[in-house]
Structures are given as C-alpha cells and as structure tokens.
Write an enzyme that holds these catalytic residues in place. Structure first.
Site, PDB file in Angstrom:
ATOM      1  N   ARG A  14      30.383  41.493  46.379  1.00 52.11           N
ATOM      2  CA  ARG A  14      31.780  41.883  46.130  1.00 52.11           C
ATOM      3  C   ARG A  14      32.609  41.683  47.390  1.00 52.11           C
ATOM      4  NH1 ARG A  14      31.768  40.433  41.854  1.00 52.11           N
ATOM      5  NH2 ARG A  14      29.680  39.823  42.371  1.00 52.11           N
ATOM      6  N   GLN A  20      22.910  38.429  38.259  1.00 56.83           N
ATOM      7  CA  GLN A  20      23.792  39.594  38.179  1.00 56.83           C
ATOM      8  C   GLN A  20      23.623  40.346  36.870  1.00 56.83           C
ATOM      9  OE1 GLN A  20      27.857  39.215  39.919  1.00 56.83           O
ATOM     10  NE2 GLN A  20      27.359  37.053  39.941  1.00 56.83           N
ATOM     11  N   ASP A  75      32.580  35.445  29.231  1.00 59.56           N
ATOM     12  CA  ASP A  75      32.321  35.664  30.659  1.00 59.56           C
ATOM     13  C   ASP A  75      31.175  36.670  30.787  1.00 59.56           C
ATOM     14  OD1 ASP A  75      32.545  35.555  33.396  1.00 59.56           O
ATOM     15  OD2 ASP A  75      34.528  36.494  33.517  1.00 59.56           O
ATOM     16  N   GLU A  76      30.468  36.657  31.896  1.00 57.06           N
ATOM     17  CA  GLU A  76      29.364  37.602  32.136  1.00 57.06           C
ATOM     18  C   GLU A  76      28.330  37.539  31.006  1.00 57.06           C
ATOM     19  OE1 GLU A  76      29.336  39.341  34.940  1.00 57.06           O
ATOM     20  OE2 GLU A  76      31.404  39.644  35.585  1.00 57.06           O
ATOM     21  N   LYS A  85      33.372  31.197  38.595  1.00 52.63           N
ATOM     22  CA  LYS A  85      33.110  31.098  37.150  1.00 52.63           C
ATOM     23  C   LYS A  85      34.301  31.623  36.346  1.00 52.63           C
ATOM     24  CE  LYS A  85      29.368  33.615  37.437  1.00 52.63           C
ATOM     25  NZ  LYS A  85      29.309  33.787  38.894  1.00 52.63           N
ATOM     26  N   THR A  86      34.746  32.809  36.719  1.00 51.37           N
ATOM     27  CA  THR A  86      35.854  33.400  35.964  1.00 51.37           C
ATOM     28  C   THR A  86      37.109  32.547  36.139  1.00 51.37           C
ATOM     29  OG1 THR A  86      34.866  35.576  36.269  1.00 51.37           O
ATOM     30  CG2 THR A  86      37.170  35.516  35.612  1.00 51.37           C
TER      31      THR A  86
HETATM   32  N1  LIG Z   1      37.784  25.878  44.003  1.00 47.28           N
HETATM   33  C1  LIG Z   1      38.201  27.005  44.575  1.00 47.28           C
HETATM   34  N2  LIG Z   1      38.971  26.968  45.676  1.00 47.28           N
HETATM   35  C2  LIG Z   1      39.402  28.102  46.268  1.00 47.28           C
HETATM   36  N3  LIG Z   1      39.100  29.330  45.857  1.00 47.28           N
HETATM   37  C3  LIG Z   1      38.340  29.447  44.750  1.00 47.28           C
HETATM   38  C4  LIG Z   1      37.847  28.303  44.063  1.00 47.28           C
HETATM   39  N4  LIG Z   1      37.122  28.748  43.005  1.00 47.28           N
HETATM   40  C5  LIG Z   1      37.151  30.085  43.057  1.00 47.28           C
HETATM   41  N5  LIG Z   1      37.882  30.531  44.084  1.00 47.28           N
HETATM   42  C6  LIG Z   1      38.116  31.938  44.474  1.00 47.28           C
HETATM   43  O1  LIG Z   1      36.866  32.536  44.747  1.00 47.28           O
HETATM   44  C7  LIG Z   1      36.840  33.890  44.336  1.00 47.28           C
HETATM   45  C8  LIG Z   1      35.695  34.125  43.359  1.00 47.28           C
HETATM   46  O2  LIG Z   1      36.008  33.511  42.116  1.00 47.28           O
HETATM   47  P1  LIG Z   1      35.571  34.141  40.741  1.00 47.28           P
HETATM   48  O3  LIG Z   1      35.884  35.590  40.716  1.00 47.28           O
HETATM   49  O4  LIG Z   1      36.101  33.292  39.658  1.00 47.28           O
HETATM   50  O5  LIG Z   1      33.989  33.965  40.875  1.00 47.28           O
HETATM   51  P2  LIG Z   1      32.851  34.348  39.849  1.00 47.28           P
HETATM   52  O6  LIG Z   1      31.879  33.263  39.879  1.00 47.28           O
HETATM   53  O7  LIG Z   1      33.454  34.701  38.543  1.00 47.28           O
HETATM   54  O8  LIG Z   1      32.254  35.641  40.564  1.00 47.28           O
HETATM   55  P3  LIG Z   1      31.344  36.803  39.912  1.00 47.28           P
HETATM   56  O9  LIG Z   1      29.990  36.214  39.719  1.00 47.28           O
HETATM   57  O10 LIG Z   1      31.340  37.878  40.936  1.00 47.28           O
HETATM   58  O11 LIG Z   1      31.993  37.192  38.616  1.00 47.28           O
HETATM   59  C9  LIG Z   1      38.185  34.173  43.756  1.00 47.28           C
HETATM   60  O12 LIG Z   1      39.004  34.754  44.734  1.00 47.28           O
HETATM   61  C10 LIG Z   1      38.680  32.801  43.367  1.00 47.28           C
HETATM   62  O13 LIG Z   1      40.077  32.736  43.309  1.00 47.28           O
HETATM   63 MG   LIG Z   2      33.421  36.471  37.398  1.00 42.68          MG
END
Ligand SMILES: Nc1ncnc2c1ncn2[C@@H]1O[C@H](COP(=O)(O)OP(=O)(O)OP(=O)(O)O)[C@@H](O)[C@H]1O
Ligand SMILES: [Mg+2]
Length: 707
Positions: A593, A251, A220-221, A33-34
């Site tokens: 995490r 979360q 975000d969040e 997402k981020t």
């Molecule tokens: N399409 C993709 N291909 C490879 N790696 C990815 C891809 N999308 C995300 N990632 C990697 O996966 C990990 C998690 O991504 P991110 O932190 O953006 O997730 P999130 O959904 O924001 O998590 P959270 O809910 O914990 O905030 C990061 O290391 C990111 O670089």
């Molecule tokens: Mg995130």
C-alpha cells in the site's frame, strides 16, 4: 495514439485495446490493474463505440465503485452515468428488484444484516428449546451459502456437532431460518447472490435481458471471488464471454470467507482461448519498498512466480521499530506522524480492529485528527437501527423482526406480555405478526395502544411511497416523539447527534443518487462498515484501518504495526500452511500500500484479552533480508527530513520553522529538551521527565542550546 493509451505501458495498452473475448490481467500489486480497467472502459466507449449501457464493472467495495465511476466521468463525461459499476451484491439487488418476482420475491423484500440474522436465530433456538448461542449457526449458514452447494452437501462434510447441538438438529435450525426469512419477506446477504443465480437458471429470458446490459464485463480483485460469485460471473458472461478479469493471486486474503484463489488460477481453463496479459512494472512503491514486498511474498510455497519491477528507483529505507510494549509502539507512531505532517497521506494498518484503540488514543493526544475506518458500525447503533426499522416495516410490514423492534420504541405502553400474546397468535395461525396486530381485538383485552400503533404504521406505509428517505425519517421522528425519548437517556446527546447524522446521510444520498426510501434502505444494507458515515472527521486526518480494508488503496506513508506472532500471523492461522500463507499475503498487501515511506513495527509486550503477554516478532519479519531494513529508535531517525516530503503538495499554510528535529532547546518553564518535530509555526519538544509538548514557536520563547 489515443490519449487513453499514452499514459500506459505496452502491456497495459494491450489490455486496453483488447476487444471481444475473455481476458485475464494477472499482475502484482501496484502494477496498474485497476487503472487499466478504467482506461479500458473509456476506450470501449470512445474508440469502440460501445454504449455505456452495455458495460458492467464489478469492484470489491461500493466505495471503489464510486471512485471508478468518478474517474470515468472525468474521462468520458456524462456518458459515464449509464455505466453499471457496482459490487456483486449491489448488482444482485438491482437485478432482484427488477425481476425478483420470477423467483417468488415480494417487491418490498428487505435485506437482513448480522444483527437481524442473530435475532431470528435466537427466536428459532428458543422455539426449539436449545440452549445455544446463534454465532456458530450464523457461521454455518454463511458457509453453506458462500459455497453455494446447499444444505445436503454441507451435511455430508459437517462435524457431528455444531454450536453444541447434533448436526441434524443444526440442519433443522437452518431450515427454520430459511422459512423464517421467507415468511418475513427477507433475504440475507448471501441470498442476494444465490437467488440471482436461481433466477438466471430458471428464467433464461431474464438472463438474456440482463446480459444485454452487461455485454462487456470487468471484474477487479478477481482473486477474491467465492464460488457463488464465480458462478454469477460465468452466467452473466454467457457463451460468448466478453469478460476481463484482473487480479493478483498474491493478494488473495478472503479465503476465510470462501474466496477461492483457483478462480483466477484456472481462468484460462474455464474460458478457453482467453488472452493473458501480465503487467510487470510497479508504479506505486519505491524500489526499497518493493524489494521488501518481493522478499516477503517469495517465501510462500503455494504460488505462481511473477515479476514485479520498480519504476521508482531508490527511496527511503524501510524502517523497523522494536517497541518495548504496545503503548510505546503507539506513542512512536504518533511522534513520527507529528514529525511528518501531511496527515491525509498517512495510513496506519493493523491486523485486528482491537489494535486501533491505543493508536487512536495516542494520536488524539498528539492532536492528530484520525479517520478510523470500519470499526464504528454507524448503522449498527441502536438509535439508527430503530429509525431504519421504521422504514423497513413501512415498506414490508411482514418483517416481524423489525416490527417487534419498533412496537414499543419509543415507549408507547405496549408491554412485553401483549407482544408475546400477539406473536404467539401469529405463530399459531402461521401469519406475519402484523396480521395479529391488526386483529388485536380478538387476541387481547385492551387493544387501544396496539390499534393506535397500527394506525401510525398505516400512515407511515403511505408516506414510504410518497416521500424520500429524509422526509420519511423526519416524519417518524415527529410522530413518535423519538427525539424527546432519546433526550431522557443518559447518553441521549450522542444518540441525537447520530440521528442528525442519519438525516444528513439521507439528504446527501438524495442529492447524489436520488430515489425512494426503499432504494435508500438498499444502499444502507449494502454499505460495508468500512464505508459508513464517520460523523465529522476533518479532511486532514490520518487513516486507521485493518489490512483487509486497505485492499486496492495506496498512501505515500504507511505504518504497519503489531508485527508479532499471534497477531500477524494471527493466532487462528498457525496450524495450516494455507492459512499461514494467507497471512503472509495479508502482510504483502500491507507493504504494497506504501508509495514512498514504510514503517514496520512490533511490540515485545502487549495486552490481549486484558492480560499482559510477551510477544515475539512476526516470523514474516525474518523473511526480509536485514540489509533491506533500517532499525530506528523510539525517536525515529534523522534520515527523516523534517518538513520535506518526497511528493510535496502545495500547502501554502505551512511555513518553514526555525527549528529542526534533533536540536537541543531550552524553554523558560519546562527547561531543556530535544526538538522531535517542527511544522509550520509549531514545534514538538521532548522534555525529559515531562514528555512531549507541542509549542507555538512565536510564543514559546525557546532558546537554541547548541549549533
Ligand atoms: N503506466 C503508468 N504510468 C504511471 N503511473 C501508473 C501507470 N499505471 C499505473 N499507475 C499508477 O500506479 C498506481 C497503482 O495503480 P493501480 O492502483 O491501478 O494498481 P493495481 O495493480 O490495481 O494495484 P492493487 O494490486 O494494489 O490493486 C496508481 O497510482 C496508478 O495511477
Ligand atoms: Mg487495484
């Protein structure tokens, strides 16, 4: 295809390419997402020709904002400088500094922290002759302001007594608190958002201006926004909202601060026609870890089902260690971390700050450097608060709380009685205390010292506008002889070091951000504890922090400790299903995490409030099917390949050791023992009766006993 898209899956691409109108990205942990938000902003700049000065991104912490900006700078270059990436509170300060006069704010307004709030409340309680502690009233004020529905609404639902006093008296405390703030040109943290909303509602022309600076908004969040933040977002987004929010209802962990999970659940109602994008691939965690995460969160009754599939197959089993007591648990963590090495890739997460002490102690004993996040409270230290108080008063002399803090700090012969007389005079005449100081001749018989102090303040006020924060603090230190005064104190050395750390922080800030003393004080006020300077922590440190602070982060190896009833779930959350489920979400946040390796642990006995107590394993552990867990003993398992790591980073310094975990060895002095870890030229050996010893292979003269 734009290179901004190639590293994303189709759903992520859809979100990145989404242009105008509202959009919701709702997805589980680690689904990118981020990352999607970051790419979307870069895409707006590069492919849609949106100006950086039209983009706002709201993150949960200042640190997250900094990291997002950094990543964007790498992707789009200097244009990223003009992006507005900030927390809600930092955004509000920026708006109020620019337009606060419209709602009656003085330009030099200061932001009060918990401590300042407490002092003000104590004064009010004294004035009203109430024998009560400020805590419950602070909680009441927070509650009123977080919900944004004002005193009247609150009173309707409030219990009859607050902090031991009848609720109408408590309401009087609230009113006095508000007028106290106003009189001193101060705002508390929650006021920042409330006043910004007031500003927007009363002055559409201001809102119009700010909207131009935020044509494309990202949050975000979003699952952790409270009603006030929701309203602020709604106002900023306006009639034609280009608003993209991302979040994960599973979360949501700030309900205790009035975060409202319904903000994300109702997004499509609030913003009709919103595009909804679901991300179902997890890129962070091994499938072993993800299975555990999914098994846990499924047990929540109040939730929307989501899909979250692993992209990293297999992985090491999730380990579970049952410790006889909390000490042994900490010792286990320290031993395993020694074995694993690669300290910056490891985080130890816990429910309450109090748990950090034992862990820190055992890690330090094992010579593992530690970065303790969020517990230190750098800006709460006395000597730091003193110096900051000089800055705040120089900018806003009406700030009586901080004025009284520095009037005799360091000691300059202005006694408590003198101050009391002057304060009383100020209260009688209804003016800020500084006015009474200026008119000291009329109030007290020997005003020399007070006069000298006022003169010092006048000089500092000038300096505040002419110099940056570093020069300003240097000047305060020189003119007041504060350093010498600290040297006289018992722990003066430590305090002096903290003073130097503040100067260093100010210098860094001037280099990175730049600005006036007032800007620096704003940034300090907005810095959460978890983001404060740490003194000299080596780069190669293990991170220790609470589950709440771990939100949004990821680490190759995670230890989740203290998985016991009354800790997680916390003892205050046992009575209501909503609270219990929030605790389960907190557990889910912790599990997710971890990228490659996850340890769960609990102790059967723990000291709480100085009392030894038996503890039961957390009910959340029972949510996990046993075949997803591997129970390990006090010395871990041999499945942990010593020296290998699933994501090795080139570390030229580390050489292979000739010893392996589990081997029996004999030492000329300590006798025979078992190798528990081997790293580079060092081995850690468990000698029965002696405990762990870390030895240099080269000099230890170890002899292999078997194999
Ligand atoms: N399409 C993709 N291909 C490879 N790696 C990815 C891809 N999308 C995300 N990632 C990697 O996966 C990990 C998690 O991504 P991110 O932190 O953006 O997730 P999130 O959904 O924001 O998590 P959270 O809910 O914990 O905030 C990061 O290391 C990111 O670089
Ligand atoms: Mg995130």
């Amino acid at each position: 295809m734009s290179d901004l898209l190639t590293s994303l899956n189709p759903s992520q691409q859809e979100a990145v390419k989404h242009f105008e109108g509202p959009a919701l990205v709702v997805a589980g942990a680690g689904s990118g997402k981020t990352r999607t938000v970051v790419h979307r902003i870069a895409y707006l700049l590069r492919e849609r020709r949106v100006y950086p000065a039209e983009i706002l991104a709201v993150t949960f912490t200042n640190k997250a904002a900094g990291e997002m900006k950094e990543r964007l700078e790498k992707m789009v270059g200097p244009a990223a400088k003009d992006l507005w990436v900030s927390t809600f509170h930092s955004a509000a300060v920026r708006i109020l500094r620019a337009y606060g006069e419209f709602v009656g704010l003085k330009p030099g307004f200061v932001i009060y922290d918990d401590d300042d709030q407490n002092i003000l409340l104590k004064e009010i309680l004294k004035e009203l002759e109430l024998e009560a502690k400020p805590g419950p009233f602070r909680a009441m004020i927070d509650r009123i302001k977080n919900r944004g529905d004002g005193l009247v609404e609150f009173m309707r639902e409030a219990p009859d007594f607050i902090g031991g006093v009848p609720k109408d008296v408590a309401a009087e405390v609230y009113r006095k608190y508000q007028s106290g703030l106003r009189m001193q040109g101060a705002l508390d943290f929650n006021d920042l958002l409330l006043l910004t909303i007031e500003l927007f509602e009363q002055h559409p022309e201001v809102l119009h201006k700010v909207r131009q600076r935020a044509r494309f908004i990202h949050v975000d969040e979003y699952q952790d926004t409270n009603p006030v933040q929701y309203e602020l977002t709604r106002l900023l987004a306006g009639e034609k909202p280009n608003l993209m929010v991302v979040g994960d209802p599973d979360q949501s962990i700030y309900g205790f601060r009035n975060a409202d999970i319904n903000n994300i659940l109702d997004f499509t109602k609030d913003y009709p026609g919103a595009r909804v994008i679901r991300l179902e691939e997890n890129y962070r965690s091994s499938s072993a870890i993800l299975r555990v995460a999914n098994a846990v969160i499924e047990k929540n009754a109040l939730r929307l089902e989501k899909i979250l599939r692993p992209t990293k197959e297999g992985g090491e089993p999730v380990r579970l260690y049952r410790a006889p007591n909390a000490r042994e648990e900490a010792a286990f963590v320290a031993r395993e971390i020694l074995k694993l090495g690669h300290y910056p890739q490891v985080a130890v997460l816990y429910r309450t700050n109090a748990q950090s002490r034992l862990l820190e102690e055992h890690l330090r004993r094992a010579n593992v450097p530690v970065r303790l996040v969020g517990a230190v409270g750098f800006y709460e230290r006395r000597e730091i608060k003193d110096l900051l108080a000089y800055g705040r008063v120089a900018i806003n002399p009406a700030d009586s709380i901080n004025l009284r803090r520095i009037v005799n700090t360091p000691p300059r012969g202005i006694g408590a009685t003198t101050v009391a007389r002057l304060v009383e005079h100020a209260q009688k005449t209804g003016t800020p205390v500084i006015e009474a100081f200026r008119a000291a001749e009329q109030v007290i018989s020997r005003p020399q010292q007070v006069r000298a102090f006022v003169q010092l303040l006048d000089e500092l006020m000038e300096a505040a506008f002419e110099t940056g924060p570093t020069a300003f603090f240097e000047r305060v230190l020189d003119e007041t002889g504060y350093r010498d005064a600290l040297k006289q104190e018992q722990d003066g050395e430590d305090r002096l070091q903290n003073v130097e750390e503040l100067l260093r922080a100010a210098r860094d800030w001037e280099e990175e951000e730049g600005g006036s003393l007032a800007d620096f004080l704003d940034s300090v006020a907005l810095t959460a504890k978890a983001e404060e300077p740490q003194g000299d922590v080596p780069e190669e440190a293990v991170t220790l922090m609470t589950l709440h602070n771990a939100k949004g982060l990821e680490f190759p190896t995670v230890f989740l400790v203290g998985l016991e009833e009354n800790l997680l779930p916390h003892r205050n959350s046992l009575n209501r299903l909503e609270d219990l489920e929030e605790e389960r979400r907190l557990f889910y946040v912790g599990i997710t995490r971890a990228q490659d390796r996850l340890y769960l642990s609990y102790a059967e006995e723990r000291e709480t409030y100085g009392k030894r107590e038996f503890s039961r394993p957390s009910r959340f552990i029972e949510d996990i099917p046993p075949d997803l867990l591997k129970e390990v003993g006090a010395f871990g398992d041999s499945a942990v390949p010593v020296l290998s790591y699933s994501r090795p980073e080139p570390r030229p310094k580390t050489q292979l050791s000739e010893f392996k975990g589990g081997e029996k060895v004999r030492h000329p002095k300590f006798g025979s023992g078992t190798v528990v870890a081997a790293m580079g030229g060092e081995v850690t050996v468990m000698f029965p009766g002696l405990g762990l010893k870390k030895l240099a292979v080269k000099f230890a003269g170890l002899e292999r006993l078997d194999g």
